[in-house]
Design an enzyme around this catalytic site. Structure first.
Site: not given
Length: 378
Positions: A57, A83, A92, A212, A215, A298, A300, A302
């Site tokens: 705002e 807010c 705001c 991790l 990119r 991200e 495996g 399990t």
């Protein structure tokens, strides 16, 4: 919800587009867009800036003021309730009251207990017409983590999967690079970039030595890297330590191993359950207490299966390649079922072609309904 015109819809969609421009920079604050309109003319627009900077705002008001425009009698379209409390910045709602608009159209209520309808009430008490609910779900989709953290005390967690048409993610000898194509892999980095943290298991660290990091995306801050490592097996020379903040979550009492990882710059968190494993649900509560809104997983099969079994997964983001692998490792390892459990009830929300592959999105039905209820109302 008040009756809205097609014109209202078009302007709110523009406010949502403003919010879309700051998806990677506002955390732990929500992504918010604002548009100021009078007599069909755009007077100013803006989006929330990084923490401690101006909210949407204020950005829109500054844009209008820069052109010498008085916004009195205008309509503000804002994707989240203004807010009403003094945090890093002033309320705001007070700035809007001082600007004297005739009307404010709000996409969704603020779930923050410090606001929770007080901003809307303050505007109405000042004689300003306030309509709530236009494009609520679209605004919520931009901020599921913020709403989840505020209302249920855990982040919004999505599971990023990649595999073949028959649901396989790797050969039994461990080979998995690459099932999906380069476009899909790059596309997946968008989800890393918008998240507060990227989570994986130590098995993935040992097998793939991933970085991790996001990119191909413009980022002003890196998401944290969180490794679930029950016995502290993370190598101190792992590439994930090369850049960004690393948290190692463990159930181990091995103080020497913890010290080695801390010397490498990691933060080691001991979050154990009664069976000597990691208490995942306690971990999610801890992450919310650390002001993390969205967790990108991200991992495996399990860990993916554990998160699914415990009902921790709010959203699935799945990239499928047009190939079949047959007898190979699954994307998610789960036990055989005798019935359909509620914690695996998802609804598709989108499909997108990405290079030669396809991306499917699905949300957990109950989790999404809970967020909708939290930001509904007038």
């Amino acid at each position: 919800m008040a009756s809205h015109t097609d014109t209202d819809l078009a302007w709110m969609q523009r406010a949502l587009a403003q919010a879309e421009t700051v998806m990677n920079i506002t955390t732990p604050n929500p992504r918010v867009g604002c548009v100021i309109v009078r007599d069909g003319q755009l007077l100013g627009e803006g989006a929330t800036q990084p923490p401690g900077s101006a909210h949407a705002e204020i950005q829109a008001l500054r844009a209008a003021q820069a052109t010498g425009v008085d916004v009195a009698g205008s309509t503000f379209y804002v994707t989240l309730e203004p807010c009403s409390h003094h945090g890093r910045t002033p309320p705001c709602a007070d700035a809007l009251i001082a600007a004297r608009p005739a009307r404010v159209v709000v996409a969704m209520r603020d779930p923050n207990p410090l606001v929770g309808g007080a901003g809307i009430a303050r505007l109405r008490a000042a004689g300003i017409t306030v309509d709530v609910g236009l494009c609520r779900d679209a605004a919520l989709a931009q901020n599921p983590g913020f709403v989840a953290r505020m209302t249920r005390g855990t982040p919004w967690l999505w599971l990023k999967l990649a595999g073949s048409l028959d649901g396989r993610s790797a050969l039994h000898n461990g080979l998995s690079q690459w099932i999906t194509g380069p476009a899909a892999r790059l596309h997946g980095h968008r989800w890393r970039a918008r998240s507060c943290a990227v989570m994986t298991g130590v098995g993935t660290v040992l097998a793939d030595d991933p970085q991790l990091t996001p990119r191909g995306e413009a980022v002003s801050r890196l998401p944290r890297k969180i490794v679930l490592d029950t016995r502290l097996r993370t190598p101190v020379r792992a590439r994930l330590f090369d850049e960004g903040e690393v948290w190692i979550v463990t159930a181990s009492q091995d103080t020497a191993a913890a010290a080695r990882l801390e010397a490498r710059g990691a933060r080691v968190l001991h979050v154990a359950d009664a069976d000597g494993g990691i208490d995942v649900q306690a971990l999610l509560r801890l992450l919310a207490a650390e002001n993390l809104n969205e967790i990108h997983v991200e991992a495996g099969a399990t860990l993916n299966g554990t998160l699914m079994r415990l009902g921790c997964v709010d959203e699935l983001i799945t990239y499928l390649a047009p190939t079949l692998l047959g007898d190979a490792a699954p994307m998610v390892r789960l036990p055989a079922l005798a019935q359909m459990p509620d914690n695996r009830a998802f609804a598709f929300t989108g499909v997108e072609s990405v290079g030669d592959d396809v991306m499917l999105r699905a949300r957990h039905i109950g989790a999404w309904a809970g967020l909708q209820a939290a930001v509904g109302g007038t």
